[in-house]
Design a protein around this motif. Structure first.
Motif, PDB file in Angstrom:
ATOM      1  N   ARG A  10     -37.744  18.149 -72.105  1.00 19.59           N
ATOM      2  CA  ARG A  10     -38.810  18.855 -71.970  1.00 19.59           C
ATOM      3  C   ARG A  10     -39.919  18.203 -72.720  1.00 19.59           C
ATOM      4  O   ARG A  10     -40.262  18.875 -73.616  1.00 19.59           O
ATOM      5  CB  ARG A  10     -38.726  20.247 -72.272  1.00 19.59           C
ATOM      6  CG  ARG A  10     -37.557  20.976 -71.425  1.00 19.59           C
ATOM      7  CD  ARG A  10     -37.262  22.648 -72.043  1.00 19.59           C
ATOM      8  NE  ARG A  10     -36.705  23.199 -70.860  1.00 19.59           N
ATOM      9  CZ  ARG A  10     -37.251  24.062 -70.132  1.00 19.59           C
ATOM     10  NH1 ARG A  10     -38.586  24.069 -70.083  1.00 19.59           N
ATOM     11  NH2 ARG A  10     -36.514  24.666 -69.165  1.00 19.59           N
TER      12      ARG A  10
ATOM     13  N   ARG B  59     -44.650  21.149 -70.491  1.00 20.91           N
ATOM     14  CA  ARG B  59     -44.925  21.429 -68.899  1.00 20.91           C
ATOM     15  C   ARG B  59     -44.393  20.365 -68.032  1.00 20.91           C
ATOM     16  O   ARG B  59     -44.389  20.477 -66.843  1.00 20.91           O
ATOM     17  CB  ARG B  59     -46.130  21.961 -68.527  1.00 20.91           C
ATOM     18  CG  ARG B  59     -46.851  23.021 -69.553  1.00 20.91           C
ATOM     19  CD  ARG B  59     -48.081  23.385 -68.909  1.00 20.91           C
ATOM     20  NE  ARG B  59     -47.794  24.349 -67.723  1.00 20.91           N
ATOM     21  CZ  ARG B  59     -48.920  25.206 -67.544  1.00 20.91           C
ATOM     22  NH1 ARG B  59     -50.121  25.402 -68.120  1.00 20.91           N
ATOM     23  NH2 ARG B  59     -48.555  26.102 -66.296  1.00 20.91           N
TER      24      ARG B  59
ATOM     25  N   LEU C 207     -44.300  22.177 -64.568  1.00 15.43           N
ATOM     26  CA  LEU C 207     -44.466  23.718 -64.546  1.00 15.43           C
ATOM     27  C   LEU C 207     -45.798  23.746 -64.555  1.00 15.43           C
ATOM     28  O   LEU C 207     -46.838  23.111 -65.090  1.00 15.43           O
ATOM     29  CB  LEU C 207     -44.164  24.077 -65.916  1.00 15.43           C
ATOM     30  CG  LEU C 207     -42.371  24.114 -66.111  1.00 15.43           C
ATOM     31  CD1 LEU C 207     -41.971  24.475 -67.563  1.00 15.43           C
ATOM     32  CD2 LEU C 207     -41.661  24.533 -65.111  1.00 15.43           C
TER      33      LEU C 207
ATOM     34  N   ASP D 198     -46.252  29.573 -66.774  1.00 18.67           N
ATOM     35  CA  ASP D 198     -45.190  28.659 -65.951  1.00 18.67           C
ATOM     36  C   ASP D 198     -44.510  29.267 -64.904  1.00 18.67           C
ATOM     37  O   ASP D 198     -43.430  29.161 -64.520  1.00 18.67           O
ATOM     38  CB  ASP D 198     -44.182  28.146 -67.213  1.00 18.67           C
ATOM     39  CG  ASP D 198     -44.772  27.005 -68.124  1.00 18.67           C
ATOM     40  OD1 ASP D 198     -45.907  26.827 -67.719  1.00 18.67           O
ATOM     41  OD2 ASP D 198     -44.222  27.218 -69.199  1.00 18.67           O
TER      42      ASP D 198
ATOM     43  N   GLN E 109     -43.363  26.029 -60.005  1.00 20.54           N
ATOM     44  CA  GLN E 109     -42.713  24.793 -60.529  1.00 20.54           C
ATOM     45  C   GLN E 109     -42.695  23.708 -59.327  1.00 20.54           C
ATOM     46  O   GLN E 109     -42.309  24.298 -58.114  1.00 20.54           O
ATOM     47  CB  GLN E 109     -41.375  25.419 -60.707  1.00 20.54           C
ATOM     48  CG  GLN E 109     -40.304  24.485 -61.057  1.00 20.54           C
ATOM     49  CD  GLN E 109     -39.172  25.015 -61.652  1.00 20.54           C
ATOM     50  OE1 GLN E 109     -38.965  25.128 -62.603  1.00 20.54           O
ATOM     51  NE2 GLN E 109     -38.000  25.312 -60.797  1.00 20.54           N
TER      52      GLN E 109
END
Length: 174
Positions: free
Chosen positions: A79, A83, A116, A121, A124
């Motif tokens: 990650r 995002r 995201l 968020d 997606q």
């Protein structure tokens, strides 16, 4: 880190042509997992599975059969940057005792890139590729009565997928 052991036992009578006998089948599976997570930014999971089957006969003059299958899998999730999520999955399967003409091994690689978006968020967008190396087959070897069978099943081959998800609501408890 975790280790799992499991097994099963099956005993049955059979009648084949003029032969009458019993077949006993023992299945043993050992799984070793190693998982690592760093601040929910990097996740790494790997496992090894050994499947073994032992088939014995009584009342007939059939040879005992032993089958083995090795499977290794790895999942990585990153990650970063903010995002953006990168996922990779690799699986290797090795079946050393399959009949001539069948693949003894396969390598399966799946990749995904997720972005995201929107407030909290809730949106997606994901681009995925499944079976990047185009090797997705399932080969199985098993014993039954007086035969040893090897089967091959073709599974969904390589494909690409674009996916958009939107989270409509969030559950809040009081």
């Amino acid at each position: 880190m975790s280790t799992n052991f499991n097994g099963s036992y099956n005993h049955r009578a059979f009648f084949l042509n003029a032969d009458r006998g019993t077949q006993s089948n023992y299945n043993l599976n050992v799984t070793q997992n190693v998982n690592f997570n760093f601040n929910s930014m990097l996740s790494f999971n790997t496992n090894y599975v050994l499947n073994s089957s032992f088939t014995n006969y009584s009342g007939v003059n059939y040879a005992a059969i032993t089958t083995l299958k090795h499977t290794v899998g790895t999942d990585v999730s990153l990650r970063w940057p903010a995002r953006v999520i990168f996922d990779a999955r690799y699986g290797y399967s090795f079946n050393p005792q399959v009949a001539t003409g069948f693949p003894k091994s396969s390598n399966i690689v799946n990749l995904a890139l997720t972005v995201l978006m929107l407030k909290k968020d809730r949106g997606q967008l994901k681009l995925s590729v499944y079976d990047l190396l185009d090797q997705n087959v399932s080969v199985t070897r098993y014993a039954g009565n007086n035969s040893v069978s090897t089967t091959e099943q073709q599974i969904l081959k390589r494909y690409f997928l674009i996916n958009y998800q939107y989270k409509l609501s969030v559950y809040k408890s009081k």
